[in-house]
Design a protein around this motif. Structure first.
Motif, PDB file in Angstrom:
ATOM      1  N   ILE A  38     -20.838 -31.889  22.109  1.00 45.38           N
ATOM      2  CA  ILE A  38     -21.314 -31.498  23.261  1.00 45.38           C
ATOM      3  C   ILE A  38     -20.615 -32.580  24.217  1.00 45.38           C
ATOM      4  CG2 ILE A  38     -23.231 -32.546  23.540  1.00 45.38           C
ATOM      5  CD1 ILE A  38     -24.080 -30.970  21.610  1.00 45.38           C
ATOM      6  N   LYS A  39     -20.064 -33.124  24.415  1.00 44.75           N
ATOM      7  CA  LYS A  39     -18.842 -34.056  25.742  1.00 44.75           C
ATOM      8  C   LYS A  39     -17.617 -32.497  26.018  1.00 44.75           C
ATOM      9  CE  LYS A  39     -19.267 -38.720  25.009  1.00 44.75           C
ATOM     10  NZ  LYS A  39     -18.600 -39.967  24.658  1.00 44.75           N
ATOM     11  N   ALA A  40     -17.329 -31.534  25.209  1.00 41.68           N
ATOM     12  CA  ALA A  40     -16.568 -30.975  25.371  1.00 41.68           C
ATOM     13  C   ALA A  40     -16.710 -29.761  26.090  1.00 41.68           C
ATOM     14  CB  ALA A  40     -15.212 -30.121  23.527  1.00 41.68           C
ATOM     15  N   LEU A  41     -18.280 -29.189  25.514  1.00 41.55           N
ATOM     16  CA  LEU A  41     -18.921 -28.393  26.525  1.00 41.55           C
ATOM     17  C   LEU A  41     -18.193 -27.837  28.127  1.00 41.55           C
ATOM     18  CD1 LEU A  41     -22.437 -28.641  25.102  1.00 41.55           C
ATOM     19  CD2 LEU A  41     -20.386 -26.959  24.097  1.00 41.55           C
ATOM     20  N   PRO A  42     -18.360 -27.189  28.948  1.00 44.43           N
ATOM     21  CA  PRO A  42     -17.785 -26.920  29.558  1.00 44.43           C
ATOM     22  C   PRO A  42     -18.752 -26.671  31.149  1.00 44.43           C
ATOM     23  CG  PRO A  42     -18.542 -24.783  28.657  1.00 44.43           C
ATOM     24  CD  PRO A  42     -18.903 -25.580  27.745  1.00 44.43           C
ATOM     25  N   TRP A  43     -18.732 -28.173  31.136  1.00 49.17           N
ATOM     26  CA  TRP A  43     -20.447 -28.449  32.049  1.00 49.17           C
ATOM     27  C   TRP A  43     -20.024 -28.911  33.197  1.00 49.17           C
ATOM     28  CZ3 TRP A  43     -24.593 -29.087  29.220  1.00 49.17           C
ATOM     29  CH2 TRP A  43     -24.493 -30.299  28.636  1.00 49.17           C
ATOM     30  N   LYS A  44     -18.682 -28.415  33.637  1.00 46.19           N
ATOM     31  CA  LYS A  44     -18.707 -28.092  34.992  1.00 46.19           C
ATOM     32  C   LYS A  44     -19.000 -26.749  35.597  1.00 46.19           C
ATOM     33  CE  LYS A  44     -15.080 -31.762  35.953  1.00 46.19           C
ATOM     34  NZ  LYS A  44     -14.148 -32.023  36.030  1.00 46.19           N
ATOM     35  N   ASP A  45     -19.142 -25.717  34.134  1.00 49.69           N
ATOM     36  CA  ASP A  45     -19.154 -24.459  34.920  1.00 49.69           C
ATOM     37  C   ASP A  45     -20.511 -23.824  35.011  1.00 49.69           C
ATOM     38  OD1 ASP A  45     -16.748 -24.145  34.907  1.00 49.69           O
ATOM     39  OD2 ASP A  45     -15.817 -23.837  32.636  1.00 49.69           O
ATOM     40  N   VAL A  46     -21.521 -24.307  34.608  1.00 45.11           N
ATOM     41  CA  VAL A  46     -22.632 -24.368  34.669  1.00 45.11           C
ATOM     42  C   VAL A  46     -23.871 -24.322  35.418  1.00 45.11           C
ATOM     43  CG1 VAL A  46     -25.168 -26.262  33.882  1.00 45.11           C
ATOM     44  CG2 VAL A  46     -23.423 -26.512  32.548  1.00 45.11           C
ATOM     45  N   THR A  47     -24.534 -23.429  35.421  1.00 40.60           N
ATOM     46  CA  THR A  47     -25.401 -22.502  36.731  1.00 40.60           C
ATOM     47  C   THR A  47     -26.517 -23.287  36.422  1.00 40.60           C
ATOM     48  OG1 THR A  47     -25.625 -21.114  35.618  1.00 40.60           O
ATOM     49  CG2 THR A  47     -23.727 -20.741  37.418  1.00 40.60           C
ATOM     50  N   ALA A  48     -27.540 -23.674  35.411  1.00 44.13           N
ATOM     51  CA  ALA A  48     -28.904 -24.631  35.129  1.00 44.13           C
ATOM     52  C   ALA A  48     -28.315 -25.107  35.580  1.00 44.13           C
ATOM     53  CB  ALA A  48     -29.205 -23.745  33.958  1.00 44.13           C
ATOM     54  N   ARG A  49     -28.797 -25.960  36.513  1.00 42.68           N
ATOM     55  CA  ARG A  49     -28.882 -27.508  36.747  1.00 42.68           C
ATOM     56  C   ARG A  49     -29.934 -27.881  38.027  1.00 42.68           C
ATOM     57  NH1 ARG A  49     -23.454 -28.207  39.690  1.00 42.68           N
ATOM     58  NH2 ARG A  49     -23.250 -26.853  38.459  1.00 42.68           N
ATOM     59  N   ARG A  50     -30.109 -29.167  37.199  1.00 44.77           N
ATOM     60  CA  ARG A  50     -31.630 -29.343  38.267  1.00 44.77           C
ATOM     61  C   ARG A  50     -31.036 -31.219  39.011  1.00 44.77           C
ATOM     62  NH1 ARG A  50     -36.948 -28.735  41.118  1.00 44.77           N
ATOM     63  NH2 ARG A  50     -37.721 -30.936  41.171  1.00 44.77           N
ATOM     64  N   CYS A  51     -31.136 -31.300  40.448  1.00 47.04           N
ATOM     65  CA  CYS A  51     -31.655 -32.932  40.924  1.00 47.04           C
ATOM     66  C   CYS A  51     -32.627 -33.428  41.204  1.00 47.04           C
ATOM     67  CB  CYS A  51     -30.083 -32.632  42.278  1.00 47.04           C
ATOM     68  SG  CYS A  51     -29.623 -34.444  42.206  1.00 47.04           S
ATOM     69  N   ASP A  52     -32.883 -34.717  41.054  1.00 46.18           N
ATOM     70  CA  ASP A  52     -33.779 -35.700  41.360  1.00 46.18           C
ATOM     71  C   ASP A  52     -33.758 -36.413  42.169  1.00 46.18           C
ATOM     72  OD1 ASP A  52     -36.472 -32.644  41.071  1.00 46.18           O
ATOM     73  OD2 ASP A  52     -35.603 -34.053  38.901  1.00 46.18           O
ATOM     74  N   ARG A  53     -33.701 -37.231  43.234  1.00 46.87           N
ATOM     75  CA  ARG A  53     -33.578 -38.231  43.913  1.00 46.87           C
ATOM     76  C   ARG A  53     -35.272 -39.050  44.020  1.00 46.87           C
ATOM     77  NH1 ARG A  53     -30.540 -34.973  46.116  1.00 46.87           N
ATOM     78  NH2 ARG A  53     -27.736 -35.706  46.412  1.00 46.87           N
ATOM     79  N   GLU A  54     -35.310 -40.654  43.972  1.00 43.94           N
ATOM     80  CA  GLU A  54     -36.506 -40.812  44.033  1.00 43.94           C
ATOM     81  C   GLU A  54     -35.990 -42.385  44.397  1.00 43.94           C
ATOM     82  OE1 GLU A  54     -38.438 -41.468  40.585  1.00 43.94           O
ATOM     83  OE2 GLU A  54     -38.554 -39.650  39.794  1.00 43.94           O
ATOM     84  N   ARG A  55     -36.823 -42.730  44.940  1.00 37.20           N
ATOM     85  CA  ARG A  55     -36.380 -44.999  45.335  1.00 37.20           C
ATOM     86  C   ARG A  55     -38.307 -44.894  45.161  1.00 37.20           C
ATOM     87  NH1 ARG A  55     -33.629 -45.623  50.908  1.00 37.20           N
ATOM     88  NH2 ARG A  55     -34.221 -48.155  51.079  1.00 37.20           N
ATOM     89  N   GLY A  56     -37.292 -46.288  44.626  1.00 42.49           N
ATOM     90  CA  GLY A  56     -38.947 -47.762  43.636  1.00 42.49           C
ATOM     91  C   GLY A  56     -38.147 -48.292  42.603  1.00 42.49           C
ATOM     92  N   HIS A  57     -39.834 -48.878  42.940  1.00 41.27           N
ATOM     93  CA  HIS A  57     -38.799 -50.524  41.752  1.00 41.27           C
ATOM     94  C   HIS A  57     -37.750 -50.765  42.406  1.00 41.27           C
ATOM     95  CE1 HIS A  57     -41.787 -49.044  38.566  1.00 41.27           C
ATOM     96  NE2 HIS A  57     -41.674 -47.522  39.323  1.00 41.27           N
ATOM     97  N   GLY A  58     -37.458 -50.876  43.805  1.00 45.33           N
ATOM     98  CA  GLY A  58     -36.196 -51.664  44.504  1.00 45.33           C
ATOM     99  C   GLY A  58     -35.511 -51.340  44.001  1.00 45.33           C
ATOM    100  N   ARG A  59     -34.983 -49.343  43.251  1.00 43.47           N
ATOM    101  CA  ARG A  59     -33.551 -48.628  43.869  1.00 43.47           C
ATOM    102  C   ARG A  59     -33.944 -47.580  44.122  1.00 43.47           C
ATOM    103  NH1 ARG A  59     -34.947 -49.518  37.145  1.00 43.47           N
ATOM    104  NH2 ARG A  59     -36.084 -47.573  37.170  1.00 43.47           N
ATOM    105  N   ARG A  60     -32.841 -47.141  44.750  1.00 40.81           N
ATOM    106  CA  ARG A  60     -32.966 -45.751  44.787  1.00 40.81           C
ATOM    107  C   ARG A  60     -31.291 -45.322  43.476  1.00 40.81           C
ATOM    108  NH1 ARG A  60     -29.994 -46.111  49.464  1.00 40.81           N
ATOM    109  NH2 ARG A  60     -27.950 -46.273  48.392  1.00 40.81           N
ATOM    110  N   GLU A  61     -32.183 -43.587  43.198  1.00 40.52           N
ATOM    111  CA  GLU A  61     -31.867 -43.025  41.844  1.00 40.52           C
ATOM    112  C   GLU A  61     -31.698 -41.572  41.861  1.00 40.52           C
ATOM    113  OE1 GLU A  61     -32.935 -42.890  37.001  1.00 40.52           O
ATOM    114  OE2 GLU A  61     -34.133 -44.046  38.250  1.00 40.52           O
ATOM    115  N   THR A  62     -31.026 -41.237  41.613  1.00 41.87           N
ATOM    116  CA  THR A  62     -30.002 -39.261  41.735  1.00 41.87           C
ATOM    117  C   THR A  62     -30.038 -39.691  40.426  1.00 41.87           C
ATOM    118  OG1 THR A  62     -29.792 -39.760  43.915  1.00 41.87           O
ATOM    119  CG2 THR A  62     -28.756 -37.520  42.721  1.00 41.87           C
ATOM    120  N   ARG A  63     -30.808 -38.210  39.333  1.00 44.05           N
ATOM    121  CA  ARG A  63     -30.891 -37.410  38.310  1.00 44.05           C
ATOM    122  C   ARG A  63     -30.338 -35.736  38.379  1.00 44.05           C
ATOM    123  NH1 ARG A  63     -35.181 -40.497  38.275  1.00 44.05           N
ATOM    124  NH2 ARG A  63     -36.043 -38.638  38.324  1.00 44.05           N
ATOM    125  N   SER A  64     -29.109 -35.867  37.414  1.00 41.53           N
ATOM    126  CA  SER A  64     -28.865 -34.360  37.861  1.00 41.53           C
ATOM    127  C   SER A  64     -28.958 -33.961  36.131  1.00 41.53           C
ATOM    128  CB  SER A  64     -27.142 -34.681  38.008  1.00 41.53           C
ATOM    129  OG  SER A  64     -26.430 -32.516  37.703  1.00 41.53           O
TER     130      SER A  64
END
Length: 170
Positions: free
Chosen positions: A11-37
Protein backbone atom coordinates in the motif's frame (compact mmCIF):
# COMPACT_ATOMS: atom_id res chain seq x y z
CA UNK A 1 8.00 -10.18 6.53
CA UNK A 2 4.51 -11.44 7.49
CA UNK A 3 1.24 -10.81 5.62
CA UNK A 4 0.60 -7.56 7.49
CA UNK A 5 4.04 -6.19 6.62
CA UNK A 6 3.61 -7.24 2.98
CA UNK A 7 0.23 -5.51 2.81
CA UNK A 8 1.56 -2.31 4.38
CA UNK A 9 4.59 -2.24 2.11
CA UNK A 10 2.40 -2.80 -0.96
CA UNK A 11 0.00 0.00 0.00
CA UNK A 12 2.81 2.43 0.86
CA UNK A 13 4.55 1.64 -2.44
CA UNK A 14 1.58 2.69 -4.56
CA UNK A 15 2.14 5.73 -6.84
CA UNK A 16 0.51 8.21 -4.43
CA UNK A 17 2.20 11.26 -5.99
CA UNK A 18 0.48 10.55 -9.33
CA UNK A 19 -3.03 10.34 -7.85
CA UNK A 20 -5.57 12.78 -9.26
CA UNK A 21 -8.53 11.69 -7.09
CA UNK A 22 -7.98 13.74 -3.95
CA UNK A 23 -9.75 15.90 -1.40
CA UNK A 24 -8.37 18.41 1.10
CA UNK A 25 -10.32 19.74 4.11
CA UNK A 26 -9.32 22.35 6.66
CA UNK A 27 -10.98 22.81 10.04
CA UNK A 28 -10.44 24.87 13.13
CA UNK A 29 -11.84 23.81 16.50
CA UNK A 30 -11.12 22.09 19.80
CA UNK A 31 -8.07 24.33 20.22
CA UNK A 32 -6.39 23.18 17.03
CA UNK A 33 -6.18 23.75 13.31
CA UNK A 34 -6.31 20.61 11.19
CA UNK A 35 -5.76 19.83 7.51
CA UNK A 36 -6.75 16.44 6.10
CA UNK A 37 -5.79 15.30 2.64
CA UNK A 38 -7.36 12.15 1.18
CA UNK A 39 -6.03 10.47 -1.97
CA UNK A 40 -7.71 7.41 -3.43
CA UNK A 41 -6.47 4.88 -5.93
CA UNK A 42 -8.03 1.83 -7.59
CA UNK A 43 -5.87 -1.17 -6.58
CA UNK A 44 -6.97 -4.22 -8.49
CA UNK A 45 -4.26 -6.74 -9.38
CA UNK A 46 -1.98 -6.11 -6.39
CA UNK A 47 -2.32 -9.72 -5.26
CA UNK A 48 -3.00 -8.67 -1.67
CA UNK A 49 -4.40 -11.15 0.83
CA UNK A 50 -7.67 -9.20 0.79
CA UNK A 51 -9.76 -10.75 -2.00
CA UNK A 52 -12.32 -7.96 -2.33
CA UNK A 53 -10.13 -4.88 -2.04
CA UNK A 54 -10.84 -2.47 -4.89
CA UNK A 55 -9.59 0.88 -3.65
CA UNK A 56 -6.93 2.24 -1.31
CA UNK A 57 -6.74 5.64 0.34
CA UNK A 58 -3.91 7.61 1.87
CA UNK A 59 -5.01 10.09 4.50
CA UNK A 60 -2.57 12.74 5.69
CA UNK A 61 -3.47 14.68 8.84
CA UNK A 62 -1.63 17.82 9.91
CA UNK A 63 -2.66 19.28 13.25
CA UNK A 64 -1.45 22.45 14.92
CA UNK A 65 -2.21 23.01 18.60
CA UNK A 66 -3.22 26.68 18.69
CA UNK A 67 -2.07 27.13 22.27
CA UNK A 68 1.38 25.52 22.07
CA UNK A 69 2.06 25.68 18.33
CA UNK A 70 2.97 21.98 18.35
CA UNK A 71 2.51 20.36 14.94
CA UNK A 72 1.68 16.68 14.54
CA UNK A 73 1.52 14.76 11.29
CA UNK A 74 -0.07 11.38 10.76
CA UNK A 75 -0.47 9.17 7.69
CA UNK A 76 -3.18 6.51 7.61
CA UNK A 77 -3.72 3.96 4.84
CA UNK A 78 -7.19 2.55 4.23
CA UNK A 79 -8.51 -0.20 1.95
CA UNK A 80 -12.09 -0.75 0.89
CA UNK A 81 -14.19 -2.95 -1.34
CA UNK A 82 -16.09 0.10 -2.60
CA UNK A 83 -15.17 1.25 -6.11
CA UNK A 84 -14.47 4.91 -6.90
CA UNK A 85 -18.04 5.51 -8.13
CA UNK A 86 -19.34 4.56 -4.65
CA UNK A 87 -16.57 6.07 -2.52
CA UNK A 88 -14.96 9.30 -3.64
CA UNK A 89 -12.07 10.79 -1.63
CA UNK A 90 -14.62 13.04 0.05
CA UNK A 91 -16.80 10.05 1.05
CA UNK A 92 -13.82 8.06 2.34
CA UNK A 93 -12.75 11.08 4.39
CA UNK A 94 -16.23 11.30 5.91
CA UNK A 95 -16.31 7.57 6.68
CA UNK A 96 -12.95 7.64 8.44
CA UNK A 97 -13.96 10.74 10.43
CA UNK A 98 -17.18 9.03 11.55
CA UNK A 99 -15.08 6.19 12.97
CA UNK A 100 -13.66 8.66 15.53
CA UNK A 101 -17.15 9.15 16.96
CA UNK A 102 -17.37 5.42 17.59
CA UNK A 103 -13.91 5.45 19.17
CA UNK A 104 -14.91 8.35 21.44
CA UNK A 105 -17.85 6.37 22.84
CA UNK A 106 -15.65 3.32 23.33
CA UNK A 107 -13.08 5.49 25.13
CA UNK A 108 -15.76 6.70 27.55
CA UNK A 109 -17.07 3.17 28.07
CA UNK A 110 -13.56 1.89 28.75
CA UNK A 111 -12.21 4.71 30.94
CA UNK A 112 -15.37 5.57 32.89
CA UNK A 113 -17.00 2.15 33.08
CA UNK A 114 -13.76 0.04 32.75
CA UNK A 115 -15.52 -2.00 30.08
CA UNK A 116 -12.35 -3.79 28.94
CA UNK A 117 -11.91 -5.19 32.46
CA UNK A 118 -15.47 -6.54 32.60
CA UNK A 119 -15.87 -10.20 33.55
CA UNK A 120 -19.15 -10.44 31.62
CA UNK A 121 -18.10 -12.57 28.63
CA UNK A 122 -20.77 -15.14 27.76
CA UNK A 123 -24.03 -15.18 25.84
CA UNK A 124 -25.71 -11.85 25.30
CA UNK A 125 -24.16 -10.39 28.46
CA UNK A 126 -21.46 -8.25 26.81
CA UNK A 127 -23.88 -6.74 24.27
CA UNK A 128 -26.49 -6.10 26.98
CA UNK A 129 -23.94 -4.38 29.21
CA UNK A 130 -22.71 -2.24 26.29
CA UNK A 131 -26.33 -1.21 25.65
CA UNK A 132 -26.81 -0.24 29.30
CA UNK A 133 -23.56 1.75 29.29
CA UNK A 134 -24.64 3.55 26.12
CA UNK A 135 -28.02 4.30 27.73
CA UNK A 136 -26.23 5.83 30.73
CA UNK A 137 -23.90 7.91 28.52
CA UNK A 138 -26.69 9.22 26.31
CA UNK A 139 -29.02 9.92 29.24
CA UNK A 140 -26.32 11.94 30.99
CA UNK A 141 -25.51 13.84 27.78
CA UNK A 142 -29.21 14.60 27.21
CA UNK A 143 -29.33 15.97 30.77
CA UNK A 144 -26.51 18.39 29.88
CA UNK A 145 -23.52 16.62 31.43
CA UNK A 146 -20.34 17.19 29.44
CA UNK A 147 -18.31 14.91 31.68
CA UNK A 148 -19.82 11.44 31.96
CA UNK A 149 -17.67 10.63 35.00
CA UNK A 150 -18.85 13.77 36.82
CA UNK A 151 -22.46 12.99 35.82
CA UNK A 152 -22.18 9.48 37.24
CA UNK A 153 -20.78 10.85 40.50
CA UNK A 154 -23.63 13.35 40.78
CA UNK A 155 -26.25 10.67 40.11
CA UNK A 156 -24.63 8.36 42.67
CA UNK A 157 -25.33 10.83 45.49
CA UNK A 158 -28.98 9.74 45.41
CA UNK A 159 -28.86 6.39 43.60
CA UNK A 160 -32.51 5.51 44.19
CA UNK A 161 -34.02 8.72 42.78
CA UNK A 162 -31.64 10.65 40.49
CA UNK A 163 -31.27 7.97 37.79
CA UNK A 164 -35.04 7.65 37.64
CA UNK A 165 -35.41 11.43 37.46
CA UNK A 166 -32.99 11.55 34.49
CA UNK A 167 -35.03 8.88 32.72
CA UNK A 168 -38.25 10.73 33.69
CA UNK A 169 -39.57 7.65 35.49
CA UNK A 170 -41.68 7.81 38.69
Amino acid sequence: MGPKGTYQAAIKALPWKDVTARRCDRERGHGRRETRSVRTLTVTGLDLDFPHVVQAAKILRHRTDLKTGKITRQTVYVITDMPAREASPQQIGRLTRSQWGIEAVHHIRDTTFTEDASKVRTGHGPANMATLRNLAINTLRDAGHRSIAAGLREVSYEPFTRPLDLLKLP
